[in-house]
Write an enzyme that holds these catalytic residues in place. Structure first.
Site, mmCIF file in Angstrom:
data_model
loop_
_atom_site.group_PDB
_atom_site.id
_atom_site.type_symbol
_atom_site.label_atom_id
_atom_site.label_comp_id
_atom_site.label_asym_id
_atom_site.label_seq_id
_atom_site.Cartn_x
_atom_site.Cartn_y
_atom_site.Cartn_z
ATOM 1 N N HIS A 35 30.651 32.828 37.804
ATOM 2 C CA HIS A 35 30.908 34.228 38.167
ATOM 3 C C HIS A 35 31.725 34.934 37.102
ATOM 4 O O HIS A 35 32.322 34.305 36.231
ATOM 5 C CB HIS A 35 31.608 34.316 39.528
ATOM 6 C CG HIS A 35 32.864 33.499 39.647
ATOM 7 N ND1 HIS A 35 32.848 32.153 39.926
ATOM 8 C CD2 HIS A 35 34.162 33.826 39.525
ATOM 9 C CE1 HIS A 35 34.080 31.694 39.984
ATOM 10 N NE2 HIS A 35 34.912 32.682 39.731
ATOM 11 N N GLU A 68 36.289 29.976 45.731
ATOM 12 C CA GLU A 68 37.147 31.154 45.536
ATOM 13 C C GLU A 68 36.813 32.225 46.551
ATOM 14 O O GLU A 68 35.667 32.636 46.679
ATOM 15 C CB GLU A 68 36.943 31.686 44.108
ATOM 16 C CG GLU A 68 37.575 33.049 43.839
ATOM 17 C CD GLU A 68 37.366 33.502 42.391
ATOM 18 O OE1 GLU A 68 37.373 32.640 41.487
ATOM 19 O OE2 GLU A 68 37.171 34.713 42.171
ATOM 20 N N HIS A 122 33.019 32.327 34.123
ATOM 21 C CA HIS A 122 33.680 31.025 34.287
ATOM 22 C C HIS A 122 33.232 30.377 35.598
ATOM 23 O O HIS A 122 32.509 30.987 36.395
ATOM 24 C CB HIS A 122 35.201 31.190 34.271
ATOM 25 C CG HIS A 122 35.736 31.889 35.504
ATOM 26 N ND1 HIS A 122 35.628 33.249 35.686
ATOM 27 C CD2 HIS A 122 36.354 31.406 36.631
ATOM 28 C CE1 HIS A 122 36.171 33.577 36.857
ATOM 29 N NE2 HIS A 122 36.614 32.481 37.459
ATOM 30 N N HIS A 138 34.728 26.908 38.469
ATOM 31 C CA HIS A 138 35.843 25.976 38.714
ATOM 32 C C HIS A 138 35.561 25.032 39.870
ATOM 33 O O HIS A 138 34.536 25.167 40.553
ATOM 34 C CB HIS A 138 37.173 26.711 38.926
ATOM 35 C CG HIS A 138 37.047 28.045 39.597
ATOM 36 N ND1 HIS A 138 36.700 28.192 40.912
ATOM 37 C CD2 HIS A 138 37.196 29.309 39.098
ATOM 38 C CE1 HIS A 138 36.673 29.479 41.214
ATOM 39 N NE2 HIS A 138 36.951 30.188 40.138
ATOM 40 N N ARG A 170 37.388 39.702 33.603
ATOM 41 C CA ARG A 170 37.784 38.293 33.751
ATOM 42 C C ARG A 170 36.550 37.520 33.351
ATOM 43 O O ARG A 170 35.517 37.612 34.010
ATOM 44 C CB ARG A 170 38.196 38.017 35.196
ATOM 45 C CG ARG A 170 38.308 36.540 35.582
ATOM 46 C CD ARG A 170 39.449 35.851 34.858
ATOM 47 N NE ARG A 170 39.661 34.486 35.385
ATOM 48 C CZ ARG A 170 39.105 33.399 34.852
ATOM 49 N NH1 ARG A 170 38.307 33.486 33.804
ATOM 50 N NH2 ARG A 170 39.366 32.210 35.380
ATOM 51 N N GLU A 214 44.442 28.898 38.600
ATOM 52 C CA GLU A 214 43.661 29.931 37.928
ATOM 53 C C GLU A 214 43.663 29.717 36.415
ATOM 54 O O GLU A 214 42.763 30.183 35.717
ATOM 55 C CB GLU A 214 44.268 31.294 38.289
ATOM 56 C CG GLU A 214 43.785 32.487 37.513
ATOM 57 C CD GLU A 214 42.288 32.768 37.652
ATOM 58 O OE1 GLU A 214 41.666 32.271 38.607
ATOM 59 O OE2 GLU A 214 41.762 33.471 36.777
HETATM 60 MN MN MN Z 1 37.074 32.348 39.527
#
Ligand code: MN
Ligand code: MN
Length: 421
Positions: free
Chosen positions: A176, A137, A131, A133, A128, A199
């Site tokens: 992360h 999280e 990124h 946000h 993943r 997401e």
């Molecule tokens: Mn994340």
């Protein structure tokens, strides 16, 4: 001909009148123990009038059979509450080479104001992408092992492995990445501390670099612009990567002069001793008192043995987002009104209970019911009904219920969490 018609019509009318009397007799029965409302509700009030509960119209048994309590609620349920059942089982998966993700946010689940849920799978080596946000999280690993990388505003970087039953927490804005490792990668549940967080609109490192002029990239990184000539023009989001090396090597390469962060971003919840254990089951709490990095999410992992129940309680500090890991159960929620509603839950389903709404959860299966309670709070808190009633002057409680104080003294006295004690 006309006479015959009238005669048979009279017979029909007479029969209708007779069953009508029976039906009136049933509905006129006064409120009773276990059936407190007027007019009485529940299938128990329809004896002698079976069509009251039949469902001759269209239905889908594969789906409706999953919800016996919605189809036939107990006679004590009354009024209506906003739907508090949702599920990852019917959430569309965004599938890419390397894994997939699906989510249930407040746009899908109106009541879930404080928490949005994501379910993600990463293959062995699946990444993943790097990124960040707007929301914090929190995660619980439901399968396999995940390697996470982070850095904070002081340049304190870390690389950590999280195994099944483990957690991570990244504050809002903390960069992360996630990668599936081990035999078969991993799967996990993410909670954002905002029901509207999604997401699918996170800030992606590939998006930013692709949308920055090459000469600005050159100046920023101190290398020729051509360095970036082969970057992906579309974001990667999830992609198949190469398996990383030993964790120690990754940690050493990532760490700078600032050293590692003082509070680890991960916590192996399944390895801590139960916060409470009874005959009925156990509970493990992870909040900022033991998982110190987790400043805006508190959680508990609850196991209820067959025949057991998460006791009648409420949470004074936050809404509860719940996720079923294994087994099956029935949750019942109470609010002023009165409004009382129940729903059936199975693995992969999500529930949501507003702050201070009374509720409890029964194991309705033959195996352990295992689930998560997640709260947007720095600490876990619940008020137990039996704890309250056994620590209030017995004469006062007795006058509320017409129960002998000696019998009230037999209620569990030390906050059982899971019953039977
Ligand atoms: Mn994340
Ligand atoms: Mn609860």
């Amino acid at each position: 001909m006309i006479k015959n018609f009238i005669s048979s019509r009279r017979k029909v009318l007479a029969a209708t009148a007779a069953s009508g009397v029976a039906a009136v007799a049933a509905t006129a029965r006064s409120a009773s123990f276990g059936n407190p409302d007027e007019p009485p509700e529940g299938a128990v009030n329809t004896k002698g009038n079976p069509s009251s509960t039949s469902d001759p119209g269209p239905n889908n048994p594969a789906l409706s059979n999953q919800f016996p309590t919605a189809f036939s609620p107990p006679a004590t349920n009354v009024g209506s509450l906003p739907m508090f059942w949702a599920s990852f089982n019917n959430a569309p998966r965004r599938i890419q080479n390397g894994g997939w993700a699906r989510q249930v946010t407040q746009f899908d689940f109106q009541v879930s104001e404080q928490i949005a849920g994501v379910n993600m799978r990463l293959t062995r080596g699946g990444i993943r992408e790097l990124h960040w946000h707007q929301a914090a999280e929190w995660a619980y690993v439901t399968y396999g092992t995940c390697r996470v990388t982070t850095i904070d505003q002081f340049g304190r970087a870390n690389v950590e492995d999280v195994h099944e039953g483990g957690l991570w927490y990244f504050p809002a804005g903390m960069p992360h990445s996630l990668q599936g490792i081990g035999e078969d990668g991993c799967e996990f549940i993410l909670c954002f501390d905002d029901g509207k967080a999604t997401e699918f609109i996170t800030l992606l490192v590939t998006d930013w670099v692709a949308h920055t002029p090459p000469e600005d990239l050159a100046l920023n990184f101190g290398v020729p612009a051509e360095t970036f000539s082969k970057i992906p023009l579309h974001d990667l989001y999830i992609f198949q990567g190469e398996l990383p090396g030993p964790i120690e090597a990754d940690q050493q390469q990532a760490q700078g002069d600032a050293g590692p962060p003082p509070l680890p971003s991960t916590f192996q919840l399944s390895e801590v001793a139960p916060t409470r254990q009874t005959k009925g089951g156990s509970v493990r709490v992870a909040d900022s008192s033991n998982f110190k990095a987790s400043k805006t999410i508190a959680a508990s992992q609850v196991t209820i043995h067959p025949g057991g129940m998460r006791e009648m309680h409420w949470h004074p500090n936050a809404d509860e987002w719940l996720y079923i890991i294994a087994g099956e159960g029935r949750a019942t929620v109470f609010n002023t009104g009165p409004n009382v509603s129940s729903q059936n839950f199975r693995a992969g389903d999500i529930g949501y209970v507003k702050r201070n709404y009374g509720h409890y959860l029964r194991n309705t299966g033959n195996t352990d019911l295992v689930y998560l309670e997640v709260f947007r709070s720095s600490y876990f808190a619940d008020i137990s009904l039996s704890d309250w009633l056994t620590h209030t002057p017995p004469a006062l409680v007795a006058q509320h219920f017409n129960i002998d104080p000696k019998v009230i003294a037999q209620f569990p006295r030390n906050k059982p969490v899971i019953v039977p004690v």
